[in-house]
Design a protein around this motif. Structure first.
Motif, short mmCIF file in Angstrom:
data_model
loop_
_atom_site.label_atom_id
_atom_site.label_comp_id
_atom_site.label_asym_id
_atom_site.label_seq_id
_atom_site.Cartn_x
_atom_site.Cartn_y
_atom_site.Cartn_z
N VAL A 16 0.86 -1.19 0.00
CA VAL A 16 0.00 0.00 0.00
C VAL A 16 0.89 1.23 0.00
N ILE A 17 0.78 2.05 -1.05
CA ILE A 17 1.64 3.21 -1.24
C ILE A 17 0.86 4.49 -0.96
N ILE A 18 1.44 5.35 -0.11
CA ILE A 18 0.82 6.63 0.22
C ILE A 18 1.87 7.74 0.04
N PRO A 19 1.86 8.46 -1.09
CA PRO A 19 2.76 9.60 -1.25
C PRO A 19 2.19 10.80 -0.48
N THR A 20 3.07 11.63 0.08
CA THR A 20 2.57 12.80 0.81
C THR A 20 3.48 14.00 0.58
N PHE A 21 2.87 15.18 0.63
CA PHE A 21 3.62 16.43 0.45
C PHE A 21 3.02 17.49 1.38
N HIS A 22 3.72 17.79 2.48
CA HIS A 22 3.29 18.80 3.44
C HIS A 22 1.87 18.56 3.97
N ARG A 23 1.50 17.31 4.16
CA ARG A 23 0.20 16.99 4.75
C ARG A 23 0.37 15.92 5.82
N PRO A 24 1.07 16.23 6.90
CA PRO A 24 1.30 15.20 7.93
C PRO A 24 0.00 14.68 8.55
N ASP A 25 -0.96 15.56 8.76
CA ASP A 25 -2.23 15.11 9.35
C ASP A 25 -2.98 14.19 8.39
N GLY A 26 -2.96 14.53 7.10
CA GLY A 26 -3.60 13.68 6.12
C GLY A 26 -2.91 12.33 6.01
N ALA A 27 -1.58 12.34 6.03
CA ALA A 27 -0.82 11.09 5.98
C ALA A 27 -1.13 10.22 7.20
N ASN A 50 7.52 13.56 0.07
CA ASN A 50 8.12 14.30 -1.05
C ASN A 50 8.61 15.67 -0.60
N ASP A 51 9.32 15.68 0.52
CA ASP A 51 9.83 16.91 1.12
C ASP A 51 11.23 16.63 1.65
N ALA A 52 12.21 17.33 1.09
CA ALA A 52 13.60 17.11 1.50
C ALA A 52 13.81 17.40 2.98
N ASN A 53 12.94 18.23 3.57
CA ASN A 53 13.05 18.56 4.99
C ASN A 53 12.38 17.55 5.91
N GLN A 54 11.82 16.50 5.32
CA GLN A 54 11.22 15.40 6.08
C GLN A 54 10.15 15.89 7.06
N SER A 55 9.23 16.70 6.54
CA SER A 55 8.20 17.28 7.41
C SER A 55 7.27 16.22 7.98
N CYS A 56 7.23 15.04 7.37
CA CYS A 56 6.34 13.98 7.84
C CYS A 56 7.04 13.00 8.78
N LYS A 57 8.33 13.23 9.07
CA LYS A 57 9.09 12.28 9.89
C LYS A 57 8.50 12.09 11.28
N PRO A 58 8.10 13.13 12.02
CA PRO A 58 7.51 12.90 13.34
C PRO A 58 6.26 12.02 13.28
N ILE A 59 5.45 12.23 12.25
CA ILE A 59 4.25 11.41 12.08
C ILE A 59 4.65 9.96 11.78
N ALA A 60 5.68 9.78 10.96
CA ALA A 60 6.13 8.44 10.60
C ALA A 60 6.63 7.69 11.83
N ASP A 61 7.34 8.39 12.71
CA ASP A 61 7.82 7.76 13.95
C ASP A 61 6.65 7.29 14.80
N PHE A 72 6.19 -1.44 7.86
CA PHE A 72 5.98 -0.02 7.58
C PHE A 72 7.30 0.61 7.17
N THR A 73 7.29 1.27 6.01
CA THR A 73 8.48 1.95 5.50
C THR A 73 8.19 3.42 5.30
N TYR A 74 9.04 4.26 5.86
CA TYR A 74 8.97 5.71 5.62
C TYR A 74 10.14 6.07 4.71
N ALA A 75 9.84 6.67 3.57
CA ALA A 75 10.88 7.03 2.60
C ALA A 75 10.79 8.51 2.28
N VAL A 76 11.91 9.10 1.94
CA VAL A 76 11.97 10.51 1.57
C VAL A 76 12.43 10.61 0.12
N GLU A 77 11.63 11.29 -0.70
CA GLU A 77 12.02 11.60 -2.08
C GLU A 77 12.25 13.11 -2.15
#
Length: 325
Positions: A16-27, A50-61, A72-77
């Motif tokens: 199951v693939i979920i791309p995200t861009f500056h939407r941590p709550d949505g992710a 899809n954010d070099a600053n890893q804005s979704c990292k806290p949510i991923a943790d 579960f895999t968290y990846a940064v593009e």
């Protein structure tokens, strides 16, 4: 760059693939809806930020803790663009099948199970499910139009269909659909339409599409999208995709590209008087005609300085500008 948080020893049936861009709550909501799936085969979740600053990292943790035994895999593009994000996720996917869920979508508990059953019944290479839009409480565009605009509905039972839909809420057979290292064309990074290009390649190779009538997801529409300005920009960009896909393909088709431009011009000219009339009388069909008119213009002016940067680097620049303001 990617961080594998939890991986099972055996390959899952579904990625199951979920791309995200500056939407941590949505992710967060999207991933949780996958963790709550009932009756689905073994799966893994791949969240691509899809954010070099890893804005979704806290949510991923946080999600890694909630995932339990679910891989579960968290990846940064870091390279901005919707095609880049999808390609990154595909490169990490291990499942026989791949399901896509957008970061503004929430799947119902039986979503995956119903997609699997629909694929088995239809034998389709790509299966699409319905989408129910959830609009903000206050917005300044016609409710009925935007409800339909962001929703996806098709009458009838689970079956094979001729016309594909967008990548959000789809389920596909990896071996027959992803035949290239980068299946999603990077030329569509800023305007979208990378899925349209891929679906045409599926058709060219003899692939089929299916419909899962009961594989529902909700799409939460933010207030910023329920506006005339957003409608204009999105319709214009959709027009780009209709024409640009013939140029962005590996086997460019200039004849169809030109035909699409002529059709777009005729569409815009025919609808402009209707839009003016409906605007004067404030008719409920105004938004529909307005959308189609701008799509026609987008088919004509799809290149160079006219091209709307709807995703990718353009979206990233806009986000940075908003943060500085």
């Amino acid at each position: 760059m990617f961080i594998v948080i939890k991986v099972a020893s055996e390959a899952p049936i579904i990625s199951v693939i979920i791309p995200t861009f500056h939407r941590p709550d949505g992710a967060l909501a999207a991933v949780r809806s996958i963790l709550g799936q009932e009756g689905a085969p073994s799966l893994e979740i791949i969240l691509v930020d899809n954010d070099a600053n890893q804005s979704c990292k806290p949510i991923a943790d946080q999600l890694a803790l909630e995932a339990g035994q679910t891989p579960f895999t968290y990846a940064v593009e870091p390279a901005a663009g919707v095609a880049n994000a999808r390609n990154k996720a595909v490169s990490l996917a291990r499942g026989t099948f791949v399901a896509f869920l957008d970061d503004d979508e929430v799947a119902k508990p039986n979503w995956l199970a119903n997609l699997v059953r629909a694929q088995e019944e239809s034998g389709a290479d790509v299966v699409f499910g319905p989408i129910e839009a959830r609009l903000p409480a206050k917005h300044n565009v016609p409710h009925t139009y935007f409800q339909n605009f962001f929703s996806r509905r098709l009458d009838g039972p689970t079956r094979l269909i001729d016309i594909p839909y967008g990548c959000g809420n789809c389920f596909l057979r990896r071996a027959t659909v992803f035949t290239k290292a980068e299946p999603f064309n990077p030329a569509a990074n800023e305007t979208g339409g990378e899925d349209d290009i891929l679906w045409r390649e599926v058709v060219a190779s003899g692939g089929t599409f299916g419909w899962a009538h009961d594989a529902w997801v909700y799409e939460d529409v933010p207030p910023s999208r329920a506006t005339w300005a957003y409608l204009t920009k999105r319709a214009f960009a959709f027009g780009h995709n209709t024409t640009g896909q013939w140029y962005n393909r590996a086997d460019k088709d200039y004849i169809r590209m030109v035909i699409s431009m002529f059709k777009g011009g005729a569409q815009a000219l025919a609808l402009a008087p209707l839009v003016a009339l409906l605007w004067i009388v404030r008719h409920e069909r105004l938004a529909w005609a307005y959308d189609k008119m701008w799509r026609g213009l987008g088919k004509v002016f799809w290149f160079g300085p006219f091209r709307v940067g709807f995703y990718g680097a353009a979206a990233q620049k806009k986000q940075l500008a908003m943060q500085k303001a």
